[in-house]
Design a protein around this motif. Structure first.
Motif, mmCIF file in Angstrom:
data_model
loop_
_atom_site.group_PDB
_atom_site.id
_atom_site.type_symbol
_atom_site.label_atom_id
_atom_site.label_comp_id
_atom_site.label_asym_id
_atom_site.label_seq_id
_atom_site.Cartn_x
_atom_site.Cartn_y
_atom_site.Cartn_z
ATOM 1 N N TYR A 46 0.884 -1.165 0.000
ATOM 2 C CA TYR A 46 0.000 0.000 0.000
ATOM 3 C C TYR A 46 0.918 1.210 0.000
ATOM 4 C CZ TYR A 46 -2.672 3.898 1.737
ATOM 5 O OH TYR A 46 -3.223 5.141 1.882
ATOM 6 N N GLU A 47 0.613 2.181 -0.852
ATOM 7 C CA GLU A 47 1.445 3.375 -0.943
ATOM 8 C C GLU A 47 0.583 4.622 -0.776
ATOM 9 O OE1 GLU A 47 4.842 1.755 -3.996
ATOM 10 O OE2 GLU A 47 3.003 2.541 -4.878
ATOM 11 N N ALA A 48 1.007 5.525 0.104
ATOM 12 C CA ALA A 48 0.332 6.809 0.310
ATOM 13 C C ALA A 48 1.329 7.913 -0.020
ATOM 14 C CB ALA A 48 -0.141 6.945 1.748
ATOM 15 N N ASN A 49 0.935 8.797 -0.911
ATOM 16 C CA ASN A 49 1.802 9.880 -1.353
ATOM 17 C C ASN A 49 1.186 11.200 -0.892
ATOM 18 O OD1 ASN A 49 3.520 11.618 -2.648
ATOM 19 N ND2 ASN A 49 3.122 10.835 -4.709
ATOM 20 N N THR A 58 -2.754 9.524 -4.865
ATOM 21 C CA THR A 58 -2.533 9.801 -3.453
ATOM 22 C C THR A 58 -2.443 8.485 -2.697
ATOM 23 O OG1 THR A 58 -3.755 11.866 -3.628
ATOM 24 C CG2 THR A 58 -3.444 10.986 -1.423
ATOM 25 N N ASN A 59 -3.293 7.522 -3.070
ATOM 26 C CA ASN A 59 -3.305 6.179 -2.487
ATOM 27 C C ASN A 59 -3.202 5.165 -3.610
ATOM 28 O OD1 ASN A 59 -4.046 6.777 0.422
ATOM 29 N ND2 ASN A 59 -5.666 7.833 -0.674
ATOM 30 N N GLY A 60 -2.440 4.116 -3.373
ATOM 31 C CA GLY A 60 -2.297 3.111 -4.411
ATOM 32 C C GLY A 60 -1.931 1.757 -3.851
ATOM 33 N N ALA A 80 -6.061 7.914 -8.580
ATOM 34 C CA ALA A 80 -6.135 8.862 -9.688
ATOM 35 C C ALA A 80 -6.263 8.136 -11.026
ATOM 36 C CB ALA A 80 -4.919 9.773 -9.707
ATOM 37 N N GLY A 81 -6.331 6.814 -10.977
ATOM 38 C CA GLY A 81 -6.424 6.030 -12.198
ATOM 39 C C GLY A 81 -5.093 5.858 -12.900
ATOM 40 N N VAL A 82 -4.019 6.228 -12.250
ATOM 41 C CA VAL A 82 -2.689 6.087 -12.822
ATOM 42 C C VAL A 82 -2.146 4.718 -12.429
ATOM 43 C CG1 VAL A 82 -0.342 7.004 -12.856
ATOM 44 C CG2 VAL A 82 -2.287 8.565 -12.673
ATOM 45 N N GLY A 83 -1.697 3.958 -13.415
ATOM 46 C CA GLY A 83 -1.171 2.636 -13.138
ATOM 47 C C GLY A 83 -0.090 2.249 -14.127
#
Length: 93
Positions: A46-49, A58-60, A80-83
């Motif tokens: 889990y990643e929080a930026n 922001t979350n991924g 953000a839909g970025v992958g």
């Protein structure tokens, strides 16, 4: 300081990996990564930026699967839909 915080989190949560990155030295732009090894070759993160721009996650979540000792598939997606999916080849010399 961040290593002490990482260690405190890891002692309290049932996770294998805790990492706090502050690329600019400011906590408002910190990135928190928490990971758990699910199998010998599969890790879930889990990643929080905290300092994410509008077009960044922001979350991924991230999955890393080691196919061979030197070949890994790394996939991630966020709010953000970025992958991305990456195939990583390690060569050590």
């Amino acid at each position: 300081v961040t290593s002490n915080v990482s260690r405190a989190i890891q002692e309290r949560l049932p996770v294998d990996i805790v990492r706090i990155d502050t690329p600019t030295g400011r906590i408002s732009e910190a990135r928190l990564t928490v990971g758990q090894r699910l199998t010998e070759s599969l890790i879930l993160y889990y990643e929080a930026n905290l300092g994410a721009d509008e077009d960044q996650n922001t979350n991924g979540v991230r999955l890393q699967y080691e196919i061979l000792r030197n070949l890994t598939v790394d996939g991630r997606v966020g709010d953000a839909g970025v992958g991305a999916i990456d195939l990583l080849w390690k060569f050590r010399f």
